[in-house]
Design an enzyme around this catalytic site. Structure first.
Site, PDB file in Angstrom:
ATOM      1  N   TYR A  25     -23.025  15.237   3.768  1.00 43.14           N
ATOM      2  CA  TYR A  25     -22.592  13.905   4.207  1.00 43.14           C
ATOM      3  C   TYR A  25     -21.313  13.527   3.475  1.00 43.14           C
ATOM      4  O   TYR A  25     -20.404  12.950   4.072  1.00 43.14           O
ATOM      5  CB  TYR A  25     -23.684  12.872   3.915  1.00 43.14           C
ATOM      6  CG  TYR A  25     -24.997  13.202   4.580  1.00 43.14           C
ATOM      7  CD1 TYR A  25     -25.178  12.949   5.936  1.00 43.14           C
ATOM      8  CD2 TYR A  25     -26.026  13.791   3.861  1.00 43.14           C
ATOM      9  CE1 TYR A  25     -26.374  13.252   6.553  1.00 43.14           C
ATOM     10  CE2 TYR A  25     -27.228  14.084   4.478  1.00 43.14           C
ATOM     11  CZ  TYR A  25     -27.396  13.821   5.809  1.00 43.14           C
ATOM     12  OH  TYR A  25     -28.584  14.131   6.418  1.00 43.14           O
ATOM     13  N   ASN A  48     -27.074   9.730  16.405  1.00 39.81           N
ATOM     14  CA  ASN A  48     -26.786  10.989  17.088  1.00 39.81           C
ATOM     15  C   ASN A  48     -27.117  10.999  18.579  1.00 39.81           C
ATOM     16  O   ASN A  48     -28.026  11.703  18.996  1.00 39.81           O
ATOM     17  CB  ASN A  48     -27.534  12.125  16.386  1.00 39.81           C
ATOM     18  CG  ASN A  48     -27.023  13.463  16.888  1.00 39.81           C
ATOM     19  OD1 ASN A  48     -26.019  13.532  17.585  1.00 39.81           O
ATOM     20  ND2 ASN A  48     -27.700  14.513  16.539  1.00 39.81           N
ATOM     21  N   CYS A  56     -26.564  18.288  13.899  1.00 45.03           N
ATOM     22  CA  CYS A  56     -26.822  17.395  12.768  1.00 45.03           C
ATOM     23  C   CYS A  56     -27.694  18.085  11.733  1.00 45.03           C
ATOM     24  O   CYS A  56     -27.704  17.713  10.582  1.00 45.03           O
ATOM     25  CB  CYS A  56     -27.484  16.119  13.263  1.00 45.03           C
ATOM     26  SG  CYS A  56     -28.848  16.403  14.385  1.00 45.03           S
ATOM     27  N   HIS A  57     -28.416  19.111  12.153  1.00 43.01           N
ATOM     28  CA  HIS A  57     -29.282  19.821  11.203  1.00 43.01           C
ATOM     29  C   HIS A  57     -28.472  20.623  10.201  1.00 43.01           C
ATOM     30  O   HIS A  57     -29.002  21.113   9.224  1.00 43.01           O
ATOM     31  CB  HIS A  57     -30.237  20.721  11.971  1.00 43.01           C
ATOM     32  CG  HIS A  57     -29.563  21.705  12.849  1.00 43.01           C
ATOM     33  ND1 HIS A  57     -29.314  21.475  14.188  1.00 43.01           N
ATOM     34  CD2 HIS A  57     -29.053  22.914  12.568  1.00 43.01           C
ATOM     35  CE1 HIS A  57     -28.691  22.534  14.677  1.00 43.01           C
ATOM     36  NE2 HIS A  57     -28.516  23.414  13.724  1.00 43.01           N
ATOM     37  N   GLU A  83     -30.527  30.100  11.702  1.00 42.45           N
ATOM     38  CA  GLU A  83     -29.065  30.193  11.752  1.00 42.45           C
ATOM     39  C   GLU A  83     -28.557  31.217  10.748  1.00 42.45           C
ATOM     40  O   GLU A  83     -27.400  31.618  10.794  1.00 42.45           O
ATOM     41  CB  GLU A  83     -28.468  28.827  11.424  1.00 42.45           C
ATOM     42  CG  GLU A  83     -28.869  27.759  12.440  1.00 42.45           C
ATOM     43  CD  GLU A  83     -27.918  27.711  13.603  1.00 42.45           C
ATOM     44  OE1 GLU A  83     -26.745  27.521  13.361  1.00 42.45           O
ATOM     45  OE2 GLU A  83     -28.372  27.877  14.739  1.00 42.45           O
TER      46      GLU A  83
END
Length: 105
Positions: A25, A48, A56-57, A83
């Site tokens: 952030y 979002n 956003c993850h 990911e």
DNA sequence: CATATGACACTAT
DNA sequence: AATAGTGCCATAT
């Protein structure tokens, strides 16, 4: 004032985060030239309206913790692992996975 | 315009 | 290291 709302800028920046990496952030706030708006950044992602289009993850706290998520941080951890990001003790190694948006504008 | 809320960050203890 | 208190900014009401 900006043509886009602060939140809009946050979404745009978040989309730029590549797969297998994460951002914080605070980093995003810096990218928006508002290094003290980390909280506002979180607010923007919380709304979002572009989810799941906006990853956003991939946005976590500056100290490497996951932070909070609508579906619960547990779900987020699973996605990040998929990911290619390794999660240790519910935390991420920023030294390895932090994506720095130097190429801003 | 004032108050309240929130996916944060920093400092002090 | 862990917890608590304070500061910060953008939205919603």
């Amino acid at each position: 004032m900006n043509l886009k709302s602060f939140a809009q800028l946050v979404y745009d920046q978040t989309i730029l985060i590549p797969r297998g990496k994460v951002s914080t952030y605070l980093e995003i706030a810096k990218a928006l030239d508002s290094p003290h708006s980390a909280r506002a950044v979180g607010n923007a992602l919380n709304k979002n309206p572009y989810a799941p289009q906006v990853p956003c993850h991939r946005v976590i706290k500056s100290n490497g913790e996951i932070g909070g998520f609508a579906n619960g941080p547990k779900n987020k951890i699973a996605i990040l692992k998929r990911e290619g990001v390794e999660i240790i003790n519910n935390k991420i190694d920023l030294k390895k996975y932090l994506y720095e948006c130097k190429a801003k504008r």
